[in-house]
Structure formats: C-alpha cells, structure tokens
Motif scaffolding. Structure first.
Motif, PDB file in Angstrom:
ATOM      1  N   GLN A 159       0.698  -1.205   0.098  1.00  0.00           N
ATOM      2  CA  GLN A 159      -0.005  -0.075   0.000  1.00  0.00           C
ATOM      3  C   GLN A 159       0.929   1.202   0.096  1.00  0.00           C
ATOM      4  OE1 GLN A 159      -3.046   0.143   2.992  1.00  0.00           O
ATOM      5  NE2 GLN A 159      -3.082  -2.071   3.290  1.00  0.00           N
ATOM      6  N   GLY A 160       0.259   2.321  -0.572  1.00  0.00           N
ATOM      7  CA  GLY A 160       0.932   3.762  -0.275  1.00  0.00           C
ATOM      8  C   GLY A 160       0.839   4.097   0.898  1.00  0.00           C
ATOM      9  N   THR A 161       1.205   5.368   1.148  1.00  0.00           N
ATOM     10  CA  THR A 161       1.180   6.146   2.469  1.00  0.00           C
ATOM     11  C   THR A 161       0.109   6.155   3.042  1.00  0.00           C
ATOM     12  OG1 THR A 161       3.254   7.690   1.514  1.00  0.00           O
ATOM     13  CG2 THR A 161       1.670   8.508   3.297  1.00  0.00           C
ATOM     14  N   VAL A 162       0.007   5.664   4.394  1.00  0.00           N
ATOM     15  CA  VAL A 162      -1.347   5.648   5.223  1.00  0.00           C
ATOM     16  C   VAL A 162      -1.870   6.936   5.255  1.00  0.00           C
ATOM     17  CG1 VAL A 162      -2.054   5.048   7.637  1.00  0.00           C
ATOM     18  CG2 VAL A 162      -0.163   3.540   6.821  1.00  0.00           C
ATOM     19  N   GLY A 163      -3.127   6.938   5.044  1.00  0.00           N
ATOM     20  CA  GLY A 163      -3.942   8.004   5.161  1.00  0.00           C
ATOM     21  C   GLY A 163      -4.000   8.902   3.907  1.00  0.00           C
ATOM     22  N   SER A 164      -3.283   8.410   2.760  1.00  0.00           N
ATOM     23  CA  SER A 164      -3.428   9.171   1.469  1.00  0.00           C
ATOM     24  C   SER A 164      -4.214   8.829   0.754  1.00  0.00           C
ATOM     25  CB  SER A 164      -1.935   8.973   0.716  1.00  0.00           C
ATOM     26  OG  SER A 164      -1.686   7.644   0.311  1.00  0.00           O
ATOM     27  N   ALA A 221       1.402  -3.536  -6.267  1.00  0.00           N
ATOM     28  CA  ALA A 221       1.757  -2.283  -5.422  1.00  0.00           C
ATOM     29  C   ALA A 221       1.198  -1.093  -5.898  1.00  0.00           C
ATOM     30  CB  ALA A 221       3.403  -2.290  -5.935  1.00  0.00           C
ATOM     31  N   HIS A 222       0.744  -0.150  -5.119  1.00  0.00           N
ATOM     32  CA  HIS A 222       0.088   1.146  -5.273  1.00  0.00           C
ATOM     33  C   HIS A 222       0.921   1.997  -5.915  1.00  0.00           C
ATOM     34  CE1 HIS A 222      -3.080   0.541  -1.827  1.00  0.00           C
ATOM     35  NE2 HIS A 222      -2.814  -0.446  -2.374  1.00  0.00           N
TER      36      HIS A 222
END
Ligand code: AHR
Length: 322
Positions: A159-164, A221-222
């Motif tokens: 996942q990409g950056t948490v909360g993005s 992958a994000h």
C-alpha cells in the motif's frame, strides 16, 4: 468523497497542454507545496510543474514538505503571508486541511489540488486535478483476473502512504476489480510508503512468511517504485519476478517499462505527471473571466503490458525527469 468522476468536459485529456494555446501568466506568482520526492513519479511531477510554469512565465515558489503534512501547512501559510496569486498543493494525506484551506479562501487565494484528494468541503479549493484512483486499482485488479484465468492466486499488496487518497482508493479499486474472482485472495497487505526501499523491505517480509514466496502468486503495488523494490526482493529470494510472482502496479515510470521489457513485471496503470498544465490552464481561464473549472478534473488511467512496446514507452519517458 475523495475521488469523483468529472463530467466529460472535465476530462484532462481535453485539457492537455496540446489542446490549448498556453496562456501567458507572466507576473503571476504561484506557490507549490510538493509532498517530497518519494517516487520517480513525484520527481517527474515536480520537473513537469517547473517546466509548465516556465512556459507560461509563472514565478513558481517551490516548497518540498519532505513527506510531512505539518511542513505543507507551514508552506501554505507562508504562501498566504507572501500574498501569492494561487497555490498548488499535492496533499500528502487526505484529512486535516480544513483550517489552512479556509485561511487561503479568506485571503482570496485560489487553491488547486494536484494528484491527491482531501476530505474537506469542496468550496475550499478551486479544482482538483487527479486520476480516478479507484479506477486505477480496478484496472489493476481486472488485469490480474484475466491474467490468472481462474487459477487460484494469493496476492500480496504494497500500500501507499497511510491516510493518503491514492492508498485508500487504489486499495478499494483493486478489491472491486477482483471481487468477481473467488480464486483470487489478498493474503497480506502493508504500507510500503510509496518508496522503493520500503517496497523491498516489506516484500522481503511477505516472502519470508509465505513459504519463501511459494505461496504468493502476485504482488499488487500502489506505485511502480514499490514494485521495483519488490522485484529486487523476489530476485534475492531466488524467484523470477513476472513469472513465479506476477507484478502489477501503478504510475508507468520508465523503470517499470524496463522491468516489463525484461519480463520481470507484467502490468502498470499510467498516471500522467502533468497535473500542472491543466492546473495553470484552469487558473488562466478563472483569472481571464471568472470561469469556474470543473471541481474534479480527471486524468486518464491506461493499462500497459508487454504487448504495448515497453522499450518504446521507456524511451518516450526517460527524459521527463522521473
Ligand atoms: O499521488 C500519486 C502517487 O504519489 C503516485 O502514484 C506515487 O508514485 C506518488 O508518490
């Protein structure tokens, strides 16, 4: 919500810089709060923003937030204090923007969001230029459904950056894309923060806890940078990326085309780094006669595989600042 479809007139393809004569924005000072340089795609977005600004005579004030929302908020407050004409912001996370966007609105400075969305009232920004991130995930998921053709497939997700917004939406979209395929399951999912180094590190952990990788059929992958990190981890584990473990990701950066050409990655969904061209065009029209742009200007999400001339795609992108 974060990602919304614009009406056809708002499609960014119609707003490509080729479609319009570029407005002369000489004399305009525009602040750009960039997230940082976590990925090749982000480096290209920065580079394209600088050249699109230069082409229009914009005095671009650039602020690198080094991945921190607090730095972005500080930079935006600085731009407001300087009295810039407009602010571009690529918001690192989706929440926590109401106060600073309200301050910009009270100062009558139009704000344009680039490549990521926010959970804030829509009247606090002029427009948002971004992809349909749910669609990106869906395209990746649907590609995998076709690629495995009914075989059982355990997927690990970076996942990409948490909360993005892209991490939230690309996860949702991929789950929607594979929803019809009971043979495909996401067995592990963790953030790799959109970086190559973290993508590799997390993939190493996934491989260790999945029988050395024997129990993994694909990695989603994000972004491409995390995919490139994962490819290295798969090779280090003695497996063949692209064959033993399929690799699908998002961005379409030059390095992923090199990997696709070598058979080490299978598919990517393109995200244009040219968010600034449509942003400057929207601002030019707004300043010319008050034209309000579409609230959500959506860029294209095209799938690329080995069938789409990966070497040629690499050549076309390699000089663009990735
Ligand atoms: O918001 C866009 C995403 O942010 C890109 O996919 C990723 O590479 C970047 O860091």
């Amino acid at each position: 919500m974060i990602t919304k479809l614009a009406i056809a007139a708002g499609l960014a393809t119609a707003l490509s810089t080729a479609a319009f004569a570029q407005a002369d924005l000489s004399g305009k000072v525009i602040g750009f709060s960039q997230i940082g340089s976590e990925s090749g795609w982000r480096a290209a977005e920065t580079s394209v923003t600088r050249s699109e600004a230069e082409a229009r005579g914009v005095d671009l004030k650039f602020a690198d937030a080094q991945q921190k929302q607090e730095n972005q908020i500080k930079a935006i407050r600085g731009f407001i204090a300087q009295g810039v004409d407009a602010i571009l912001v690529a918001p690192v996370v989706a929440t926590g923007w109401d106060d600073v966007l309200t301050e910009a609105k009270e100062a009558e400075i139009p704000v344009v969001l680039l490549d990521r969305g926010v959970d804030a009232p829509e009247d606090l920004y002029l427009t948002s230029i971004a992809s349909d991130q749910v669609l990106e995930g869906r395209v990746a998921g649907e590609w995998l459904v076709d690629a495995v053709a009914g075989e059982d497939c355990n997927v690990v997700e970076l996942q990409g950056t948490v909360g993005s917004s892209p991490a939230i939406n690309r996860k949702q979209g991929f789950e929607e894309g594979i929803a019809s395929a009971s043979n495909i399951k996401i067995t592990q999912s963790q953030t790799g923060d959109f970086t190559r180094a973290k993508g590799k590190e997390v993939m190493e952990a996934f491989l260790k806890s999945s029988n050395g990788g024997a129990d993994i059929c694909a990695v989603y992958a994000h972004n491409d940078d995390m995919a490139v990190g994962a490819i290295q981890a798969i090779k280090d584990a003695g497996l063949k990326p692209g064959t033993d473990i399929k690799v699908v990701s998002i961005d379409a950066v030059p390095d992923i085309f090199t990997a696709i050409a070598a058979g080490e990655a299978n598919a990517t969904v393109e995200l244009t780094p040219n968010m600034a061209g449509p942003a400057f065009d929207a601002l030019a029209a707004y300043w010319a006669d008050g034209t309000e742009p579409e609230k959500f200007i959506i860029t294209e999400s095209k799938l690329y595989t080995a069938e789409n001339d990966p070497q040629g795609e690499y050549e076309r992108r390699k000089g663009l600042g990735y």
